[in-house]
Design an enzyme around this catalytic site. Sequence first.
Site, PDB file in Angstrom:
ATOM      1  N   CYS A  54     -40.432  25.203 -14.157  1.00 48.63           N
ATOM      2  CA  CYS A  54     -40.519  25.494 -15.450  1.00 48.63           C
ATOM      3  C   CYS A  54     -39.686  24.909 -16.475  1.00 48.63           C
ATOM      4  O   CYS A  54     -40.137  24.763 -17.582  1.00 48.63           O
ATOM      5  CB  CYS A  54     -40.524  26.953 -15.556  1.00 48.63           C
ATOM      6  SG  CYS A  54     -40.631  27.964 -13.973  1.00 48.63           S
ATOM      7  N   CYS A 127     -39.867  29.513 -18.521  1.00 50.24           N
ATOM      8  CA  CYS A 127     -40.164  30.479 -17.437  1.00 50.24           C
ATOM      9  C   CYS A 127     -40.269  31.924 -18.164  1.00 50.24           C
ATOM     10  O   CYS A 127     -39.681  32.257 -19.250  1.00 50.24           O
ATOM     11  CB  CYS A 127     -38.982  30.407 -16.452  1.00 50.24           C
ATOM     12  SG  CYS A 127     -39.819  31.014 -14.906  1.00 50.24           S
ATOM     13  N   ASP A 128     -41.067  32.882 -17.388  1.00 47.03           N
ATOM     14  CA  ASP A 128     -41.649  34.102 -17.926  1.00 47.03           C
ATOM     15  C   ASP A 128     -40.738  34.851 -18.822  1.00 47.03           C
ATOM     16  O   ASP A 128     -40.819  35.165 -19.997  1.00 47.03           O
ATOM     17  CB  ASP A 128     -41.659  35.066 -16.825  1.00 47.03           C
ATOM     18  CG  ASP A 128     -42.819  34.409 -15.842  1.00 47.03           C
ATOM     19  OD1 ASP A 128     -43.271  33.337 -16.138  1.00 47.03           O
ATOM     20  OD2 ASP A 128     -43.209  35.146 -14.883  1.00 47.03           O
ATOM     21  N   LYS A 129     -39.278  35.104 -18.577  1.00 44.05           N
ATOM     22  CA  LYS A 129     -38.475  35.831 -19.381  1.00 44.05           C
ATOM     23  C   LYS A 129     -37.746  35.290 -20.279  1.00 44.05           C
ATOM     24  O   LYS A 129     -37.172  35.762 -21.310  1.00 44.05           O
ATOM     25  CB  LYS A 129     -37.555  36.695 -18.415  1.00 44.05           C
ATOM     26  CG  LYS A 129     -38.000  37.662 -17.394  1.00 44.05           C
ATOM     27  CD  LYS A 129     -39.213  38.478 -18.045  1.00 44.05           C
ATOM     28  CE  LYS A 129     -39.848  38.965 -16.472  1.00 44.05           C
ATOM     29  NZ  LYS A 129     -40.646  38.011 -15.815  1.00 44.05           N
ATOM     30  N   CYS A 199     -45.977  28.303 -14.397  1.00 42.87           N
ATOM     31  CA  CYS A 199     -47.098  28.652 -13.753  1.00 42.87           C
ATOM     32  C   CYS A 199     -48.339  28.515 -14.453  1.00 42.87           C
ATOM     33  O   CYS A 199     -48.442  28.918 -15.667  1.00 42.87           O
ATOM     34  CB  CYS A 199     -46.993  29.995 -13.184  1.00 42.87           C
ATOM     35  SG  CYS A 199     -45.595  30.242 -11.969  1.00 42.87           S
ATOM     36  N   GLU A 449     -40.899  42.747 -10.254  1.00 41.71           N
ATOM     37  CA  GLU A 449     -42.429  42.360  -9.906  1.00 41.71           C
ATOM     38  C   GLU A 449     -42.884  42.484  -8.561  1.00 41.71           C
ATOM     39  O   GLU A 449     -42.104  42.212  -7.646  1.00 41.71           O
ATOM     40  CB  GLU A 449     -42.547  41.228 -10.519  1.00 41.71           C
ATOM     41  CG  GLU A 449     -42.514  40.925 -12.249  1.00 41.71           C
ATOM     42  CD  GLU A 449     -42.722  39.648 -12.491  1.00 41.71           C
ATOM     43  OE1 GLU A 449     -43.177  38.635 -12.020  1.00 41.71           O
ATOM     44  OE2 GLU A 449     -43.086  39.488 -13.927  1.00 41.71           O
ATOM     45  N   SER A 475     -46.442  40.841 -11.660  1.00 40.69           N
ATOM     46  CA  SER A 475     -46.316  39.575 -12.011  1.00 40.69           C
ATOM     47  C   SER A 475     -47.746  39.250 -12.924  1.00 40.69           C
ATOM     48  O   SER A 475     -48.618  40.001 -12.782  1.00 40.69           O
ATOM     49  CB  SER A 475     -46.336  38.486 -10.824  1.00 40.69           C
ATOM     50  OG  SER A 475     -46.794  37.326 -11.347  1.00 40.69           O
TER      51      SER A 475
END
Length: 572
Positions: A54, A127-129, A199, A449, A475
Amino acid sequence: MSKWDKSKLVSRYVTEGAKSAPHRAYYYAMGMTEEEIHQPLVGVATCWNEAAPCNISLSRQAQAVKRGVSTSEATPREFTTITVTDGIAMGHEGMRSSLVSREVIADSVELTMRGHCYDALVGLAGCDKSLPGMMMVMVRLNVPSVFMYGGTILPGKFRGENVDIVNVFEGVGKHAAGEFSDADLKELECVACPSAGACGGQFTANTMACVSEAMGLALPNSAGAPAPYETRDEYAEASGKAVVDLLKKNIRPRDIVTLESLQNAAAVVAATGGSTNAGLHLPAIAHEAGIEFDLHDVAEIFKKTPLIANLRPGGKYVAKDLYDVGGVGVVLKELLDGGYLNGNCLTVTGKSLAENLEGVKRPEDQDVVYSIKNPIRQTGGVVGLRGNLAPEGAIVKIAGLEELVFEGPARCFDTEEDCFKAVQNREYEDGDVLVIRYEGPRGGPGMREMLSTTAALYGQGAGGKVALITDGRFSGGTRGFCVGHVGPEAAVGGPIGLLKDGDIIRIDAVEGSLEVKLSDEELTERRKSWTPREHNYQSGALWKYAQTVGSAEKGAVTHPGATAEKHVFVDL
């Protein structure tokens, strides 16, 4: 000398006048010219690291941002912050660090900007956060800012089919069920992630990337191109130029992030079947601006916004496919034309959202983005729930679900590991409602998650046969009847902590309710004998987080936000 008047810019404290001679000495030590020192200083913050694909291309893209800043007669200063990558943190104790990292990212960028008196910010995240963390700090500091996503990963190929990381998590379930051999799983894991990038499905990273454009903090189309594509560097350079233009015009994040733009952001989450984590991140961004916009406000937008993007995990396609048909702008234009967006909201282009979308058209010969007149589902892909089991609310992704009501007996677990072990051993019955509690923001701590558990269920073929509820999170890659963010959490005495095996739970995603078939009197009686459960983290960063974190309903934030401000950094 610089053409800029720095009398109102924060960097004057470290570049102007006799008192700044020691500061300038440091800048000369780094090879900066006198002209560069007296130009505005622009922070270029990335979450680059070697933890996961990521983030691996962010350093390259940052160099392009710096070119854009420099050619616009401002001076870029690059720095990095952490990320915790959910795909690698998933399914073990490392996941407790994930949501905490959102706050650390925002805090560390804030401290770097404050400590060095930078005038503007370009933030790159993969990435996510890291995406919401970077957007949160932009609003907190309120310096002219542009956000840029690092880009999605390319899809993998496994036996002729496109695959992504969630297929690997589900492959673990197939392996446990005997459907996959060791060799099958090895073959899949080696091909699922073929490039740099986040992702590939409409999981949290791609959801929040869409949010960045919908909310106006990112340049139009900058979220779309996959990470390996060199066209990303063109958007990066343009982002560097754009932030200097914002500095000249004194357009700041709180001019852009308004209640209306947050509502636009929630609409694009619903329309794309995006991650339930947006129910945490949008309230947290709003909090930085002093705007009341909680989980229930987000859910109201979800309820009235059609699902039009056919994206994984509920749908068929990945982010690259959305890019190939025109990107998130196509979704936004459909929503705008249907009356689901406020087109007057200001964006980092200096133009309105509607102006940015002029000329955008949905291609007819594709089924990635449906017409707003003929949606996949009339209501969004994510639904808010409330009831005696969740007085502060909960959230469920319904994209891809056929049945929207589930009722069954509770099977209670006090940690994710206990539940995952039971799933791996097939110690559950069709119709069960698996309950994972004490995994909330405070009780975990860290609000983990549950993708490993949900993916294992799908891998065993039980994805539609059992439900799962938790005061933790799911997730963006989770699919199935999975309810997260149940509040109040068990650690503070929420009803989820009072459940016993066999209690009948009803989840109704049509009515938006989450109920346990117990009387108020019975819940009150159980509460008398309830005692808090001590977690294992009694020192360090996770302990510190647990002391300050608030409820999921309000975004799991850790400070009072803009309503308590005495000053804003940019006005120092």
